[in-house]
Scaffold this motif. Structure first.
Motif, PDB file in Angstrom:
ATOM      1  N   ILE A  75      43.518  44.758  84.637  1.00  0.00           N
ATOM      2  CA  ILE A  75      43.972  43.658  85.493  1.00  0.00           C
ATOM      3  C   ILE A  75      44.554  42.537  84.637  1.00  0.00           C
ATOM      4  O   ILE A  75      45.613  41.981  84.953  1.00  0.00           O
ATOM      5  N   PHE A  76      43.880  42.207  83.542  1.00  0.00           N
ATOM      6  CA  PHE A  76      44.387  41.176  82.637  1.00  0.00           C
ATOM      7  C   PHE A  76      45.755  41.574  82.088  1.00  0.00           C
ATOM      8  O   PHE A  76      46.679  40.752  82.042  1.00  0.00           O
ATOM      9  N   GLY A  77      45.897  42.828  81.671  1.00  0.00           N
ATOM     10  CA  GLY A  77      47.179  43.305  81.140  1.00  0.00           C
ATOM     11  C   GLY A  77      48.286  43.232  82.182  1.00  0.00           C
ATOM     12  O   GLY A  77      49.428  42.852  81.873  1.00  0.00           O
ATOM     13  N   LEU A  78      47.973  43.570  83.425  1.00  0.00           N
ATOM     14  CA  LEU A  78      48.987  43.495  84.476  1.00  0.00           C
ATOM     15  C   LEU A  78      49.406  42.051  84.744  1.00  0.00           C
ATOM     16  O   LEU A  78      50.589  41.776  84.969  1.00  0.00           O
ATOM     17  N   LEU A  79      48.459  41.142  84.710  1.00  0.00           N
ATOM     18  CA  LEU A  79      48.809  39.733  84.897  1.00  0.00           C
ATOM     19  C   LEU A  79      49.718  39.233  83.776  1.00  0.00           C
ATOM     20  O   LEU A  79      50.681  38.508  84.024  1.00  0.00           O
ATOM     21  N   VAL A  80      49.412  39.622  82.553  1.00  0.00           N
ATOM     22  CA  VAL A  80      50.250  39.235  81.418  1.00  0.00           C
ATOM     23  C   VAL A  80      51.644  39.833  81.577  1.00  0.00           C
ATOM     24  O   VAL A  80      52.661  39.159  81.339  1.00  0.00           O
ATOM     25  N   ALA A  81      51.724  41.077  81.994  1.00  0.00           N
ATOM     26  CA  ALA A  81      53.024  41.719  82.193  1.00  0.00           C
ATOM     27  C   ALA A  81      53.823  41.015  83.286  1.00  0.00           C
ATOM     28  O   ALA A  81      55.038  40.821  83.158  1.00  0.00           O
ATOM     29  N   ILE A  82      53.165  40.608  84.355  1.00  0.00           N
ATOM     30  CA  ILE A  82      53.861  39.895  85.432  1.00  0.00           C
ATOM     31  C   ILE A  82      54.412  38.566  84.929  1.00  0.00           C
ATOM     32  O   ILE A  82      55.554  38.200  85.227  1.00  0.00           O
ATOM     33  N   VAL A  83      53.622  37.858  84.129  1.00  0.00           N
ATOM     34  CA  VAL A  83      54.087  36.585  83.576  1.00  0.00           C
ATOM     35  C   VAL A  83      55.273  36.817  82.649  1.00  0.00           C
ATOM     36  O   VAL A  83      56.266  36.070  82.690  1.00  0.00           O
ATOM     37  N   ILE A  84      55.221  37.844  81.834  1.00  0.00           N
ATOM     38  CA  ILE A  84      56.336  38.142  80.917  1.00  0.00           C
ATOM     39  C   ILE A  84      57.598  38.459  81.701  1.00  0.00           C
ATOM     40  O   ILE A  84      58.690  37.968  81.384  1.00  0.00           O
ATOM     41  N   VAL A  85      57.485  39.288  82.725  1.00  0.00           N
ATOM     42  CA  VAL A  85      58.657  39.627  83.544  1.00  0.00           C
ATOM     43  C   VAL A  85      59.204  38.378  84.216  1.00  0.00           C
ATOM     44  O   VAL A  85      60.420  38.165  84.271  1.00  0.00           O
TER      45      VAL A  85
END
Length: 93
Positions: A75-85
């Motif tokens: 979940i943390f990784g997905l949140l980071v990926a969303i912020v990067i995108v």
């Protein structure tokens, strides 16, 4: 068959009373069961020595905890990926 024949002669009120009585009996048995479980837990908690460390008692609990940790990281990784995108889309435009 006999029970079915008896139910056919019941009025709605009689049926509701019967169901309510069954529910009350179930709740009474359930309260008794919970009380017995609490008593059992108390007696066995007193038997255990306080020096013993709490341990994971089964592999299912251990697996569940490990899975929880992995899911939190995902979940943390997905949140980071969303912020990067979001940042890429914001600055590229």
């Amino acid at each position: 068959m006999k029970d079915d024949e008896q139910q056919d002669g019941l009025t709605r009120e009689d049926y509701q009373k019967r169901k309510q009585a069954e529910n009350e009996q179930f709740e009474k048995r359930d309260r008794k069961r919970v009380q017995v479980e609490r008593d059992y837990a108390r007696t066995h908690a007193e038997d255990a020595s306080p020096e013993e460390e709490p341990t994971i008692r089964s592999t299912a609990e251990r697996k569940s905890r490990n899975l929880g940790k992995r899911l939190n990281w995902i979940i943390f990784g997905l949140l980071v990926a969303i912020v990067i995108v979001y940042l890429i889309l914001f600055f590229v435009e």
